[in-house]
Design a protein around this motif. Sequence first.
Motif, PDB file in Angstrom:
ATOM      1  N   PRO A  60       0.825  -1.216   0.000  1.00  0.00           N
ATOM      2  CA  PRO A  60       0.000   0.000   0.000  1.00  0.00           C
ATOM      3  C   PRO A  60       0.853   1.257   0.000  1.00  0.00           C
ATOM      4  N   ILE A  61       0.181   2.378  -0.110  1.00  0.00           N
ATOM      5  CA  ILE A  61       0.872   3.661   0.005  1.00  0.00           C
ATOM      6  C   ILE A  61       1.449   3.766   1.419  1.00  0.00           C
ATOM      7  N   SER A  62       2.682   4.219   1.495  1.00  0.00           N
ATOM      8  CA  SER A  62       3.370   4.291   2.775  1.00  0.00           C
ATOM      9  C   SER A  62       2.586   5.126   3.781  1.00  0.00           C
ATOM     10  N   GLY A  63       2.401   4.555   4.966  1.00  0.00           N
ATOM     11  CA  GLY A  63       1.711   5.281   6.025  1.00  0.00           C
ATOM     12  C   GLY A  63       0.206   5.116   6.037  1.00  0.00           C
ATOM     13  N   HIS A  64      -0.333   4.460   5.013  1.00  0.00           N
ATOM     14  CA  HIS A  64      -1.788   4.266   4.990  1.00  0.00           C
ATOM     15  C   HIS A  64      -2.193   3.205   5.994  1.00  0.00           C
ATOM     16  N   VAL A  65      -3.188   3.574   6.794  1.00  0.00           N
ATOM     17  CA  VAL A  65      -3.639   2.712   7.885  1.00  0.00           C
ATOM     18  C   VAL A  65      -4.534   1.589   7.369  1.00  0.00           C
ATOM     19  N   SER A  66      -5.422   1.953   6.444  1.00  0.00           N
ATOM     20  CA  SER A  66      -6.451   1.013   6.017  1.00  0.00           C
ATOM     21  C   SER A  66      -6.051   0.340   4.713  1.00  0.00           C
ATOM     22  N   LEU A  67      -6.358  -0.972   4.629  1.00  0.00           N
ATOM     23  CA  LEU A  67      -6.075  -1.750   3.418  1.00  0.00           C
ATOM     24  C   LEU A  67      -7.257  -2.652   3.136  1.00  0.00           C
ATOM     25  N   PHE A  68      -7.657  -2.665   1.879  1.00  0.00           N
ATOM     26  CA  PHE A  68      -8.832  -3.426   1.452  1.00  0.00           C
ATOM     27  C   PHE A  68      -8.442  -4.356   0.299  1.00  0.00           C
ATOM     28  N   TRP A  69      -9.103  -5.502   0.235  1.00  0.00           N
ATOM     29  CA  TRP A  69      -9.020  -6.393  -0.922  1.00  0.00           C
ATOM     30  C   TRP A  69     -10.408  -6.501  -1.540  1.00  0.00           C
TER      31      TRP A  69
ATOM     32  N   VAL B 295     -10.127 -10.449 -11.366  1.00  0.00           N
ATOM     33  CA  VAL B 295      -9.085  -9.482 -11.031  1.00  0.00           C
ATOM     34  C   VAL B 295      -9.197  -9.194  -9.541  1.00  0.00           C
ATOM     35  N   TYR B 296      -8.084  -9.284  -8.850  1.00  0.00           N
ATOM     36  CA  TYR B 296      -8.045  -9.007  -7.415  1.00  0.00           C
ATOM     37  C   TYR B 296      -7.394  -7.641  -7.207  1.00  0.00           C
ATOM     38  N   LEU B 297      -8.170  -6.751  -6.615  1.00  0.00           N
ATOM     39  CA  LEU B 297      -7.731  -5.374  -6.417  1.00  0.00           C
ATOM     40  C   LEU B 297      -7.409  -5.120  -4.958  1.00  0.00           C
ATOM     41  N   CYS B 298      -6.364  -4.379  -4.745  1.00  0.00           N
ATOM     42  CA  CYS B 298      -6.001  -3.924  -3.412  1.00  0.00           C
ATOM     43  C   CYS B 298      -6.155  -2.408  -3.381  1.00  0.00           C
ATOM     44  N   ALA B 299      -6.610  -1.891  -2.262  1.00  0.00           N
ATOM     45  CA  ALA B 299      -6.757  -0.447  -2.100  1.00  0.00           C
ATOM     46  C   ALA B 299      -6.305  -0.052  -0.701  1.00  0.00           C
ATOM     47  N   SER B 300      -5.808   1.165  -0.583  1.00  0.00           N
ATOM     48  CA  SER B 300      -5.455   1.655   0.750  1.00  0.00           C
ATOM     49  C   SER B 300      -5.998   3.069   0.932  1.00  0.00           C
ATOM     50  N   SER B 301      -6.213   3.424   2.182  1.00  0.00           N
ATOM     51  CA  SER B 301      -6.606   4.799   2.498  1.00  0.00           C
ATOM     52  C   SER B 301      -5.874   5.244   3.750  1.00  0.00           C
ATOM     53  N   SER B 302      -5.761   6.576   3.870  1.00  0.00           N
ATOM     54  CA  SER B 302      -4.868   7.120   4.894  1.00  0.00           C
ATOM     55  C   SER B 302      -5.379   6.899   6.305  1.00  0.00           C
ATOM     56  N   THR B 303      -6.700   6.913   6.467  1.00  0.00           N
ATOM     57  CA  THR B 303      -7.263   6.755   7.799  1.00  0.00           C
ATOM     58  C   THR B 303      -8.375   5.725   7.749  1.00  0.00           C
ATOM     59  N   GLY B 304      -9.057   5.561   8.857  1.00  0.00           N
ATOM     60  CA  GLY B 304     -10.207   4.663   8.889  1.00  0.00           C
ATOM     61  C   GLY B 304     -11.521   5.394   8.722  1.00  0.00           C
ATOM     62  N   ASN B 305     -11.494   6.626   8.257  1.00  0.00           N
ATOM     63  CA  ASN B 305     -12.731   7.394   8.112  1.00  0.00           C
ATOM     64  C   ASN B 305     -13.451   7.055   6.812  1.00  0.00           C
ATOM     65  N   SER B 306     -14.764   7.003   6.886  1.00  0.00           N
ATOM     66  CA  SER B 306     -15.546   6.576   5.722  1.00  0.00           C
ATOM     67  C   SER B 306     -15.533   7.604   4.600  1.00  0.00           C
ATOM     68  N   ASN B 307     -15.167   8.860   4.900  1.00  0.00           N
ATOM     69  CA  ASN B 307     -15.168   9.849   3.836  1.00  0.00           C
ATOM     70  C   ASN B 307     -13.836   9.939   3.108  1.00  0.00           C
ATOM     71  N   GLN B 308     -12.908   9.071   3.471  1.00  0.00           N
ATOM     72  CA  GLN B 308     -11.609   9.074   2.802  1.00  0.00           C
ATOM     73  C   GLN B 308     -11.651   8.226   1.539  1.00  0.00           C
ATOM     74  N   PRO B 309     -11.087   8.736   0.442  1.00  0.00           N
ATOM     75  CA  PRO B 309     -11.058   7.924  -0.775  1.00  0.00           C
ATOM     76  C   PRO B 309     -10.101   6.750  -0.627  1.00  0.00           C
ATOM     77  N   GLN B 310     -10.342   5.723  -1.376  1.00  0.00           N
ATOM     78  CA  GLN B 310      -9.441   4.591  -1.431  1.00  0.00           C
ATOM     79  C   GLN B 310      -8.616   4.698  -2.710  1.00  0.00           C
ATOM     80  N   HIS B 311      -7.346   4.353  -2.598  1.00  0.00           N
ATOM     81  CA  HIS B 311      -6.418   4.409  -3.723  1.00  0.00           C
ATOM     82  C   HIS B 311      -6.144   2.968  -4.161  1.00  0.00           C
ATOM     83  N   PHE B 312      -6.377   2.715  -5.431  1.00  0.00           N
ATOM     84  CA  PHE B 312      -6.321   1.345  -5.932  1.00  0.00           C
ATOM     85  C   PHE B 312      -5.018   1.034  -6.652  1.00  0.00           C
ATOM     86  N   GLY B 313      -4.636  -0.244  -6.576  1.00  0.00           N
ATOM     87  CA  GLY B 313      -3.543  -0.743  -7.384  1.00  0.00           C
ATOM     88  C   GLY B 313      -4.052  -1.170  -8.760  1.00  0.00           C
TER      89      GLY B 313
END
Lengths: 115, 110
Positions: free
Chosen positions: A25-34, A89-107
Amino acid sequence: GAGVSQSPRYKVAKRGQDVALRCDPISGHVSLFWYQQALGQGPEFLTYFQNEAQLDKSGLPSDRFFAERPEGSVSTLKIQRTQQEDSAVYLCASSSTGNSNQPQHFGDGTRLSIL
Amino acid sequence: AQRVTQPEKLLSVFKGAPVELKCNYSYSGSPELFWYVQYSRQRLQLLLRHISRESIKGFTADLNKGETSFHLKKPFAQEEDSAMYYCALSGRNNFNKFYFGSGTKLNVKP
């Protein structure tokens, strides 16, 4: 790196084999999704990590699917005894915090094909 | 149950025409809505989110809680807008995971 990195980009396996997919994930991102994205569909949630804790695994389709993020950074999605229906296709995404209004950044995703 | 519906799989318009990509949702709580875009051979990327109330690349989207909709609009489509568009919903009730629609392919013809 500047974005979420996934490897491999493509994976072909025979039915019954085990596979492991990696997400950096992006360095420092707390949240990670598959997510899993079947052909012609939108991504569907598999599992969620906050740091190293797996807080939600309700989307994992069977006990053949297992994910981990032991040090709160890189994550691995493992599929045991693969079946043809695992092709997606298996996608991974990360976001900076655990807040629901934060966008997720995808690989770019890993395209898995089971023969 | 949480759900995002994008009723159109394909939308074709001519360059310069207005475009509206529909998104309807169901969610028991206070939703956060997003639009993501995927250009050919590129990864999913954020286009806009309702909380920002911004216009990106000429696109806007208004959250209508009464109609449970978050339609994406642009007054004058450009050829470079051709892409796959996904509406996504998130919320505090569900560990912030995204629920995606099935996507709409926008084709802008010259």
